[in-house]
Design a protein around this motif. Structure first.
Motif, short mmCIF file in Angstrom:
data_model
loop_
_atom_site.label_atom_id
_atom_site.label_comp_id
_atom_site.label_asym_id
_atom_site.label_seq_id
_atom_site.Cartn_x
_atom_site.Cartn_y
_atom_site.Cartn_z
N ARG A 66 12.08 0.41 7.21
CA ARG A 66 12.78 1.67 6.99
C ARG A 66 12.72 2.03 5.52
O ARG A 66 12.97 1.20 4.64
CB ARG A 66 14.25 1.55 7.42
CG ARG A 66 14.96 2.91 7.51
CD ARG A 66 16.45 2.76 7.68
NE ARG A 66 17.10 2.41 6.42
CZ ARG A 66 17.44 3.30 5.47
NH1 ARG A 66 17.20 4.59 5.63
NH2 ARG A 66 18.04 2.87 4.37
N GLY A 67 12.33 3.27 5.22
CA GLY A 67 12.21 3.70 3.85
C GLY A 67 10.87 3.38 3.21
O GLY A 67 10.75 3.40 1.98
N SER A 68 9.87 3.09 4.00
CA SER A 68 8.54 2.83 3.44
C SER A 68 7.79 4.14 3.25
O SER A 68 8.24 5.22 3.68
CB SER A 68 7.76 1.87 4.35
OG SER A 68 7.73 2.34 5.67
N TYR A 69 6.65 4.04 2.60
CA TYR A 69 5.84 5.21 2.26
C TYR A 69 4.45 5.06 2.87
O TYR A 69 3.89 3.96 2.89
CB TYR A 69 5.71 5.34 0.74
CG TYR A 69 7.03 5.38 -0.01
CD1 TYR A 69 7.66 6.58 -0.28
CD2 TYR A 69 7.64 4.20 -0.42
CE1 TYR A 69 8.88 6.61 -0.96
CE2 TYR A 69 8.85 4.22 -1.10
CZ TYR A 69 9.47 5.43 -1.36
OH TYR A 69 10.67 5.45 -2.03
N LEU A 70 3.91 6.18 3.34
CA LEU A 70 2.57 6.17 3.93
C LEU A 70 1.71 7.20 3.22
O LEU A 70 2.11 8.37 3.08
CB LEU A 70 2.66 6.49 5.43
CG LEU A 70 1.36 6.46 6.22
CD1 LEU A 70 0.70 5.09 6.16
CD2 LEU A 70 1.63 6.86 7.68
N ILE A 71 0.54 6.77 2.77
CA ILE A 71 -0.40 7.64 2.06
C ILE A 71 -1.69 7.66 2.86
O ILE A 71 -2.23 6.62 3.23
CB ILE A 71 -0.66 7.13 0.62
CG1 ILE A 71 0.55 7.38 -0.27
CG2 ILE A 71 -1.86 7.86 0.01
CD1 ILE A 71 1.66 6.40 -0.12
N ASN A 72 -2.20 8.86 3.11
CA ASN A 72 -3.40 9.01 3.94
C ASN A 72 -4.35 10.01 3.29
O ASN A 72 -4.18 11.22 3.43
CB ASN A 72 -3.01 9.46 5.35
CG ASN A 72 -4.21 9.60 6.26
OD1 ASN A 72 -5.32 9.19 5.93
ND2 ASN A 72 -3.99 10.18 7.44
N THR A 73 -5.33 9.50 2.58
CA THR A 73 -6.40 10.35 2.05
C THR A 73 -7.70 10.08 2.81
O THR A 73 -8.77 10.47 2.36
CB THR A 73 -6.63 10.09 0.55
OG1 THR A 73 -6.92 8.69 0.36
CG2 THR A 73 -5.42 10.48 -0.27
N ALA A 74 -7.59 9.43 3.97
CA ALA A 74 -8.77 9.07 4.76
C ALA A 74 -9.10 10.20 5.72
O ALA A 74 -9.91 11.08 5.39
CB ALA A 74 -8.52 7.76 5.50
N ARG A 75 -8.48 10.22 6.89
CA ARG A 75 -8.65 11.30 7.85
C ARG A 75 -7.35 11.51 8.58
O ARG A 75 -6.66 10.56 8.96
CB ARG A 75 -9.79 11.00 8.83
CG ARG A 75 -11.18 11.09 8.20
CD ARG A 75 -11.52 12.49 7.72
NE ARG A 75 -12.85 12.57 7.12
CZ ARG A 75 -13.11 12.47 5.82
NH1 ARG A 75 -12.11 12.23 4.96
NH2 ARG A 75 -14.34 12.59 5.37
N ALA A 76 -7.00 12.78 8.81
CA ALA A 76 -5.69 13.12 9.39
C ALA A 76 -5.49 12.49 10.74
O ALA A 76 -4.39 12.04 11.08
CB ALA A 76 -5.55 14.64 9.48
N ARG A 77 -6.53 12.44 11.56
CA ARG A 77 -6.36 11.99 12.94
C ARG A 77 -6.17 10.48 13.07
O ARG A 77 -5.96 9.97 14.17
CB ARG A 77 -7.53 12.47 13.81
CG ARG A 77 -7.45 13.98 14.09
CD ARG A 77 -8.51 14.41 15.08
NE ARG A 77 -9.85 14.31 14.49
CZ ARG A 77 -10.96 14.39 15.20
NH1 ARG A 77 -10.92 14.51 16.51
NH2 ARG A 77 -12.13 14.33 14.59
N ILE A 78 -6.22 9.76 11.95
CA ILE A 78 -5.82 8.35 11.99
C ILE A 78 -4.31 8.25 12.19
O ILE A 78 -3.80 7.26 12.69
CB ILE A 78 -6.28 7.62 10.71
CG1 ILE A 78 -7.82 7.62 10.65
CG2 ILE A 78 -5.74 6.20 10.64
CD1 ILE A 78 -8.39 7.03 9.38
N ALA A 79 -3.59 9.30 11.79
CA ALA A 79 -2.15 9.37 12.00
C ALA A 79 -1.84 10.43 13.05
O ALA A 79 -2.49 11.48 13.10
CB ALA A 79 -1.44 9.72 10.69
#
Length: 389
Positions: free
Chosen positions: A276-289
């Motif tokens: 809880r309270g973690s951070y997610l960074i995605n500069t790869a591809r949107a559809r991975i999330a």
């Protein structure tokens, strides 16, 4: 003679720049690991200028037209009446960018009967249906490593921006305020946190190297484990899967290519296992999330922040929920399109074209699909959804 169809993003709203903030670019001798920068026989552009938009044309027009080839450049890429759709059927070569992708779907490749080469001016060829390219004998190439460090720098910037609550604090100043308590109520130190990378290829490893001086605990998962000496040097903890890694991390950065194994990886189930309270960074591809799962995780507080510059589709519609979700640091897809990176991917695109027209081999590291199968970097980084022809 070939018809080259090039899809680039729009020029600046105020028009092509008359001048630039800097007069030159730093000299870079080679990429980490020793791979050389693009080595075309010539260039027809000034490094450090805007090459990735329509007017910049990747500096290709003189080179192509002097040899009798036809170059069509457009930003109009979506819908049945787009310039891309109209020009595609008799195109021999398509050039596109991950930042403004011209999606070469199976249906489009089927209609493009003359298409023999698809070039990504940048890194990441998932906007091309690789299975269809394999079936139809289309060579797919990208300019490997040209903007890997650019993206890695962007990732570090976004991690610090989220953890330190930089963007809301900056907005307070822009709005004329001085609300210190509001600015620091969500601000923490990165020091001592556990940071994990999903994939440790060129970008992921560069991110890990840049984070090591921050005195964080570094984790990673990858289908190819790093050498023991690299793990020891950076103090890396290896995990066999993302499912194993993310519960241990305060920050997770996604640096993996999009393929069947990674699509939808960060959905409700995996996000629920994060701290809880973690951070997610995605500069790869949107559809991975999963788009809506990310929104739900931010609204519930499972995620303290999400940042990235990849969307689906691109450009994102005005009502895309990632534009208005809480505690985000999204940007348009710019991480790999700095003026520095543009000089490299424009030169690499020309190098690929020079090799193609000369009938000589394209660099192995540039190849994604060749000879009816995954090749070069593609064989290392991608998987297909079916048997290869």
């Amino acid at each position: 003679m070939a018809k080259v169809l090039c899809v680039l993003y729009d020029d600046p709203v105020s028009g092509h720049p008359a001048s630039y903030a800097r007069d030159d670019l730093p000299h870079i001798a080679s990429y980490p690991g020793g791979q050389t920068l693009p080595t075309p026989r010539g260039i027809d552009f000034t490094p450090g200028q805007l090459l990735g938009s329509v007017s910049g044309e990747l500096g290709l027009r003189r080179f192509l037209e002097d040899q009798g080839h036809t170059l069509v450049v457009t930003s109009d890429k979506d819908g049945p009446d787009s310039v891309f759709e109209r020009e595609l059927p008799d195109a021999d070569i398509v050039i596109s960018q991950p930042f403004w992708p011209a999606y070469l779907t199976a249906e489009r490749i089927e209609r493009a009967s003359r298409l023999k080469l698809a070039i990504t001016a940048g890194i990441g060829s998932d906007h091309v249906d690789l299975d269809a390219a394999i079936r139809h004998g289309v060579t797919v190439a990208e300019v490997t490593y040209c903007n890997s460090i650019s993206v890695a720098e962007h990732v570090v910037m976004m991690i610090l921006s989220l953890v330190r609550n930089y963007l809301p604090a900056h907005q307070i100043v822009r709005d004329g305020g001085w609300n210190i308590a509001d600015a620091v109520a969500r601000s923490y130190d990165l020091e001592g946190m556990h940071v994990g990378s999903v994939a440790a290829g060129r970008i992921g490893l560069a991110v890990l190297r840049r984070l090591a001086p921050f005195d964080v605990h570094l984790h990673y998962t990858d289908r190819h484990r790093l050498p023991a000496e690299v793990e020891q040097e950076l103090g890396l903890t290896f995990h066999p899967s993302a499912e194993d890694m993310v519960p241990a991390c305060d920050v997770v950065t996604i640096n993996a290519p999009l393929h069947p194994e990674t699509e939808g990886l960060f959905g409700d189930r995996l996000l629920a296992t994060m701290k809880r309270g973690s951070y997610l960074i995605n500069t790869a591809r949107a559809r991975i999330a999963d788009r809506d799962a990310v929104v739900r995780a931010l609204e519930s507080g499972r995620l303290a922040g999400y940042a990235g510059d990849v969307w689906f589709p691109q450009p994102a519609p005005a009502d895309h929920p990632w534009r208005t979700m809480p505690h985000h640091g999204m940007t348009p897809h710019i991480s790999g399109s700095s003026l520095s990176a543009q000089a490299r991917y424009a030169a690499g695109t020309r190098e690929i074209l020079e090799s193609w027209f000369a009938g000589s081999a394209i660099r192995e590291e540039y190849l994604i699909v060749d000879g009816g199968k995954l090749a070069g970097t593609g064989a290392h980084s991608y998987s297909t959804s079916g048997p290869q022809a």
